[in-house]
Design an enzyme around this catalytic site. Sequence first.
Site, mmCIF file in Angstrom:
data_model
loop_
_atom_site.group_PDB
_atom_site.id
_atom_site.type_symbol
_atom_site.label_atom_id
_atom_site.label_comp_id
_atom_site.label_asym_id
_atom_site.label_seq_id
_atom_site.Cartn_x
_atom_site.Cartn_y
_atom_site.Cartn_z
ATOM 1 N N ASP A 15 -31.488 -31.006 -25.139
ATOM 2 C CA ASP A 15 -31.542 -30.064 -26.266
ATOM 3 C C ASP A 15 -32.368 -30.878 -27.424
ATOM 4 O O ASP A 15 -32.239 -32.132 -27.602
ATOM 5 C CB ASP A 15 -30.056 -29.657 -26.799
ATOM 6 C CG ASP A 15 -30.318 -28.592 -27.578
ATOM 7 O OD1 ASP A 15 -31.444 -27.891 -27.804
ATOM 8 O OD2 ASP A 15 -29.163 -28.190 -28.204
ATOM 9 N N HIS A 32 -41.773 -29.914 -25.650
ATOM 10 C CA HIS A 32 -41.315 -29.997 -24.355
ATOM 11 C C HIS A 32 -42.296 -30.658 -23.305
ATOM 12 O O HIS A 32 -41.462 -31.472 -22.563
ATOM 13 C CB HIS A 32 -41.782 -28.542 -23.845
ATOM 14 C CG HIS A 32 -40.706 -27.262 -24.646
ATOM 15 N ND1 HIS A 32 -39.587 -27.345 -24.601
ATOM 16 C CD2 HIS A 32 -41.024 -26.183 -25.031
ATOM 17 C CE1 HIS A 32 -38.862 -26.098 -25.302
ATOM 18 N NE2 HIS A 32 -39.909 -25.546 -25.623
ATOM 19 N N LEU A 126 -30.873 -41.134 -5.449
ATOM 20 C CA LEU A 126 -30.460 -40.397 -6.315
ATOM 21 C C LEU A 126 -30.995 -39.063 -6.407
ATOM 22 O O LEU A 126 -32.065 -38.984 -5.560
ATOM 23 C CB LEU A 126 -30.966 -40.932 -7.827
ATOM 24 C CG LEU A 126 -30.905 -39.698 -8.910
ATOM 25 C CD1 LEU A 126 -29.622 -39.963 -9.531
ATOM 26 C CD2 LEU A 126 -32.026 -39.868 -9.933
#
Length: 228
Positions: A15, A32, A126
Amino acid sequence: MSEIEIPKHVAIIMDGNGRWAKERGLNRTAGHEEGAKTVRKITSYCSDIGIKYLTLYAFSTENWERPKLEVEFLMKLLDRYLKKELSVYLENNIKFKAIGDISRFSKTLQNTIYETQNKTASCTGLTQVLALNYGSKNEIIRAIKKLNELNLEVTEENFETCLDTAGMGDVDILIRTSGEVRLSNYLLWQNAYAEMFFTQTYWPDFNESELDDILSDFSNRERRFGAI
């Protein structure tokens, strides 16, 4: 990092991109773009230290309510990000997985998502999970429908096999950046016993050092899961 307990599953609500940009006199799109760089940095670090699953809230079912131009930009950014990151995933043995209902995305973007998943399917390090057009309430409804379609007995175990996160296990650490303190319809089932951390840092400024501090705090917490 050897003295710090490494969790299996870390989830992050990324956020603050828009506010980061606004405070610098930039368009929200710049935030962004910068946030995507942080995704790359944090994913690489989590891979290096042995975290198994990193689940990132990239686009929620509610984000469609944002201005049309911003949504279009986010779709293009996601497509560009995945194409650019494919070689990075493969070089670093990172598997990519999308959760959420991606049927609303363009066919082009859907194809990019599926192609990235397929090409990294054999990676064993991962798993970077992007929550795309994801909402936990929507996921739970879809899981109930799947449970019924498969005619499975209603148990926690069977229900979890019908979730988007099947096989990943519950979240160990939930992080939300930018100072907001709420879950925002994110992994409600999976966060049942997550240790939660809320930081004032905007996502573009979040870094490995702050994650280390969170992991250190996590290592010192006693997780009782309802027991004494």
